[in-house]
Design an enzyme around this catalytic site. Structure first.
Site, PDB file in Angstrom:
ATOM      1  N   THR A   1       0.379  -1.496   0.051  1.00 45.71           N
ATOM      2  CA  THR A   1       0.072  -0.156  -0.063  1.00 45.71           C
ATOM      3  C   THR A   1       1.408   1.247  -0.003  1.00 45.71           C
ATOM      4  O   THR A   1       1.577   1.105   0.601  1.00 45.71           O
ATOM      5  CB  THR A   1      -0.661  -0.049   1.297  1.00 45.71           C
ATOM      6  N   CYS A   2       0.257   2.423   0.000  1.00 44.78           N
ATOM      7  CA  CYS A   2       1.252   3.938  -0.440  1.00 44.78           C
ATOM      8  C   CYS A   2       1.058   4.522   0.874  1.00 44.78           C
ATOM      9  O   CYS A   2       0.668   5.405   1.118  1.00 44.78           O
ATOM     10  CB  CYS A   2       0.354   4.957  -1.603  1.00 44.78           C
ATOM     11  N   ASP A   3       1.493   3.503   2.312  1.00 45.52           N
ATOM     12  CA  ASP A   3       1.009   4.266   3.391  1.00 45.52           C
ATOM     13  C   ASP A   3       3.269   3.930   3.834  1.00 45.52           C
ATOM     14  O   ASP A   3       3.211   2.351   4.108  1.00 45.52           O
ATOM     15  CB  ASP A   3       0.584   3.639   4.287  1.00 45.52           C
TER      16      ASP A   3
END
Ligand SMILES: *Cc1c(COP(=O)(O)O)cnc(C)c1O
Length: 376
Positions: free
Chosen positions: A323-325
């Site tokens: 994910t983009c975290d």
């Protein structure tokens, strides 16, 4: 890895990570608990994995259930198990949820303060309550200290309050911390429990039950003692503190019941380096903290990870999710050893993932669906 899971994964065609749980392993675990602690009732901690197939199996084997919400109770009742096999073990409950539980037939409630006792007295009259005491969680890899329970010195007052309000002051509970590697961890809390039994008796209140909680480990990278050792050690501590007037006991295994029954299959999405000089590779998987591996938080739980290249030379990598975290990194402080030959598209198996995975996976963070679960 069981033969049934291997066979299942060989035939699976869908894309994306999944967890596969083998019910035969859950059944073996249930029987091992029943055998190691023969005079103890088992309340499976539903939050560890509430898959209906698991709840149905445990209901058929005679298990009771520790629940934390009305929804979990409804899942248990859907198996046909009756409400007298359910405890509402959360110490933090809305009064209307207590009322709903009472309507469903639940009569066993956890408390850790007078305000919670008062809610129960108002909407679940005559019910049994047990008071949870704090436990420092030393020796546990996933401690549950501080948030739940009161100091042991306060428990007799809480239970006396329950007694005065017409509830049955039933006993004491504690949780020694999840993934507890020390078989002696129950000793100190049982000493406190025994003192609370005495204080209550002096006030004319006879307690009868000690809830020994969960904490029984699953094998991850390190070896852990077997459930028999826990049973022996707990029995010794009970005898030491209660003499020949042993209380009724219950245990609430979650991780120890289902952890080793599940395997996650995941795919390597990318292997890269941040600079040409780096010797640590970054390996990105199609599962991460938000896809079911939340217990890698603070790198607490280190799962065994297998690949078909395990006979090859290994080197440390930083392991991360898709994910983009930037919090979605599994192991970085202590890099993880994986084969140097690892390639994009390789399948990896993450072992010991039957507990605390599906329920922690986000609904659609970045559009990734929640962890797919198969119970076979
Ligand atoms: C989570 C929980 C358990 C299960 O703990 P494990 O360490 O997974 O066995 C048991 N009892 C209570 C009250 C819990 O909150």
């Amino acid at each position: 890895m069981t033969a049934r899971i291997r066979e299942f994964l060989r035939n699976r065609r869908e894309d994306g990570p999944c967890v596969v749980v083998d019910l035969d392993v859950v059944e073996d675990n249930y029987r091992a608990f029943a055998h190691a602690l023969p005079d103890t009732r088992v309340f499976y901690a539903v939050k560890a994995n509430p898959a209906p197939e698991i709840l149905r199996l445990l209901a058929r084997l005679g298990s009771c259930f520790d629940t934390a919400s009305v929804q979990e109770m409804e899942m248990v009742l859907a198996t046909g198990a009756t409400a007298d096999r359910i405890s509402y073990g959360n110490t933090i409950k809305k009064e209307r949820d207590i009322e709903r539980a009472f309507e469903l037939g639940v009569r066993l409630f956890a408390v850790d303060c007078k305000a919670e006792v008062e809610k129960i007295a108002r909407v679940a009259p005559g019910s049994q309550v047990f008071c949870r005491i704090l436990c420092d969680g030393a020796g546990a890899e996933w401690p549950l200290s501080r948030k739940f329970g009161c100091v042991p010195e306060m428990a007799a007052d809480v239970l006396e309050h329950a007694h005065r309000l017409g509830l049955e002051a039933y006993g004491v509970s504690f949780h020694v911390g999840s993934q507890q590697g020390n078989t002696e961890a129950w000793d100190q809390a049982l000493g406190s429990a025994s003192a609370i039994f005495k204080q209550c008796a002096e006030r004319g209140i006879i307690l009868s039950m000690v809830n020994l909680g969960g904490g029984f480990p699953t094998k991850y990278l390190k070896e852990v003692p077997g459930v028999e050792s826990y049973g022996e050690s707990i029995f010794r501590a009970l005898s030491k503190h209660f003499g020949n007037r042993l209380p009724e006991t219950i245990i609430e295994p979650g991780r120890g019941m289902v952890g080793n029954a599940g395997i996650i299959e995941t795919e390597v999405v990318l292997v890269s380096k941040k600079s040409d000089e780096d010797d640590v590779r970054w390996v990105y998987l199609d599962i991460g903290k938000f896809g079911g591996l939340a217990e890698t938080m603070d790198e607490s739980i280190r799962y065994p990870i297998r690949s078909e290249r395990d006979s090859d030379e290994t080197a440390p990598c930083v392991l991360a999710g898709p994910t983009c975290d930037s919090a979605d990194v599994l192991y970085e402080k202590v890099p993880y050893l994986l084969p140097v030959s690892l390639e994009i598209g390789d399948k990896l198996l993450i072992e010991g993932t039957g507990a605390y995975t599906t329920t922690y996976s986000a609904v659609a963070f970045n559009g990734f669906p929640p962890l797919k679960s198969y119970v076979i």
